[in-house]
Design a protein around this motif. Structure first.
Motif, PDB file in Angstrom:
ATOM      1  N   UNK A  43       0.845  -1.210   0.000  1.00  0.00           N
ATOM      2  CA  UNK A  43       0.000   0.000   0.000  1.00  0.00           C
ATOM      3  C   UNK A  43       0.877   1.256   0.000  1.00  0.00           C
ATOM      4  N   UNK A  44       1.923   1.214   0.802  1.00  0.00           N
ATOM      5  CA  UNK A  44       2.818   2.378   0.879  1.00  0.00           C
ATOM      6  C   UNK A  44       3.499   2.628  -0.460  1.00  0.00           C
ATOM      7  N   UNK A  45       3.962   1.563  -1.082  1.00  0.00           N
ATOM      8  CA  UNK A  45       4.629   1.721  -2.386  1.00  0.00           C
ATOM      9  C   UNK A  45       3.635   2.252  -3.427  1.00  0.00           C
ATOM     10  N   UNK A  46       2.425   1.740  -3.394  1.00  0.00           N
ATOM     11  CA  UNK A  46       1.394   2.240  -4.317  1.00  0.00           C
ATOM     12  C   UNK A  46       1.150   3.728  -4.089  1.00  0.00           C
ATOM     13  N   UNK A  47       1.156   4.133  -2.822  1.00  0.00           N
ATOM     14  CA  UNK A  47       0.792   5.520  -2.509  1.00  0.00           C
ATOM     15  C   UNK A  47       1.759   6.527  -3.143  1.00  0.00           C
ATOM     16  N   UNK A  48       3.030   6.182  -3.211  1.00  0.00           N
ATOM     17  CA  UNK A  48       3.995   7.091  -3.853  1.00  0.00           C
ATOM     18  C   UNK A  48       3.723   7.198  -5.350  1.00  0.00           C
TER      19      UNK A  48
ATOM     20  N   UNK B  37      -1.976  11.982   1.261  1.00  0.00           N
ATOM     21  CA  UNK B  37      -0.759  11.670   2.031  1.00  0.00           C
ATOM     22  C   UNK B  37      -1.060  11.500   3.511  1.00  0.00           C
ATOM     23  N   UNK B  38      -1.895  12.381   4.027  1.00  0.00           N
ATOM     24  CA  UNK B  38      -2.247  12.280   5.439  1.00  0.00           C
ATOM     25  C   UNK B  38      -3.048  11.006   5.710  1.00  0.00           C
ATOM     26  N   UNK B  39      -3.892  10.636   4.762  1.00  0.00           N
ATOM     27  CA  UNK B  39      -4.682   9.402   4.919  1.00  0.00           C
ATOM     28  C   UNK B  39      -3.759   8.184   4.960  1.00  0.00           C
ATOM     29  N   UNK B  40      -2.788   8.152   4.059  1.00  0.00           N
ATOM     30  CA  UNK B  40      -1.846   7.025   4.024  1.00  0.00           C
ATOM     31  C   UNK B  40      -0.955   7.026   5.271  1.00  0.00           C
TER      32      UNK B  40
END
Lengths: 96, 96
Positions: A43-48, B37-40
Motif C-alpha cells: 500500500x505504501x509503495x502504491x501511494x507514492x 498523504x495524510x490518509x496514508x
C-alpha cells in the motif's frame, strides 16, 4: 480531462495484465501477501506512485490481502487510460 | 480466545469514543483528512499499532478518507475487547 474507455478497450488493456477484472465501472484486483506487514508495504509503495501519477486508487486491506479498484472521478467514475496506467504500475510493483 | 461482547457492552464502550458505529458485527468509523498523504500516513501509523496488538483492522481508503472496521476473527467475527482496545488506540492516533 481523461475520456472513458470503451469496454473493448478496457478488456484489451486488461489482457496485458494478470487477474484484473472489469466490473461496476472499475478495474479491480485482489493481491495476496505472506503477512500484514507486506500488505501494508505494498500500500505504501502504491501511494507514492499514486501521488506521482496524480491518480488515486480505492484501497481495501484485510490482513494479508489488498484489493485495488481503479476508476476516474473526473470522467464520471468511468475507467480511463489513467486507470490502466496505474494498474500497470501497481502490477509491476507486485511483481518486483 | 477473546469472548464476544454483548451489544450493551459495545454501545457502552463506543460512548467513550467519537462517531464509531456498531453494525454488521463490526465497529466502524470513517476518518477524513486534508489529503491522500495524510490518509496514508494514518494507515501506516495504525499498522504499527495493529502489529503490536496482534489485531488487524479492515482498512478502506479513498483519497482523503480512511474507513476502519473492527471485528475479531477468532471470536466468530464478533466484536470483542480487542476491537475496543484497537479502536481506542486508533482514535488517539487521529487526535494527535
Amino acid at each position: 480531462m481523461a475520456e472513458p474507455l470503451s469496454t473493448d478497450k478496457i478488456e484489451e488493456a486488461l489482457a496485458d495484465l494478470t487477474n484484473w477484472s472489469h466490473e461496476d465501472d472499475k478495474i479491480t484486483k485482489e493481491f495476496t501477501f505472506d503477512n500484514f506487514r507486506d500488505a501494508i508495504g505494498f500500500i505504501t509503495r502504491i501511494s507514492f506512485e499514486a501521488e506521482e501519477q496524480v491518480h488515486h486508487p480505492e484501497i481495501f486491506n484485510v490482513y494479508n490481502t489488498v484489493t485495488i479498484s481503479l476508476s476516474t472521478h473526473d470522467a464520471g467514475g468511468k475507467v480511463t487510460e489513467k486507470d490502466v496506467a496505474l494498474a500497470k504500475t501497481i502490477e509491476s510493483l507486485y511483481n518486483n
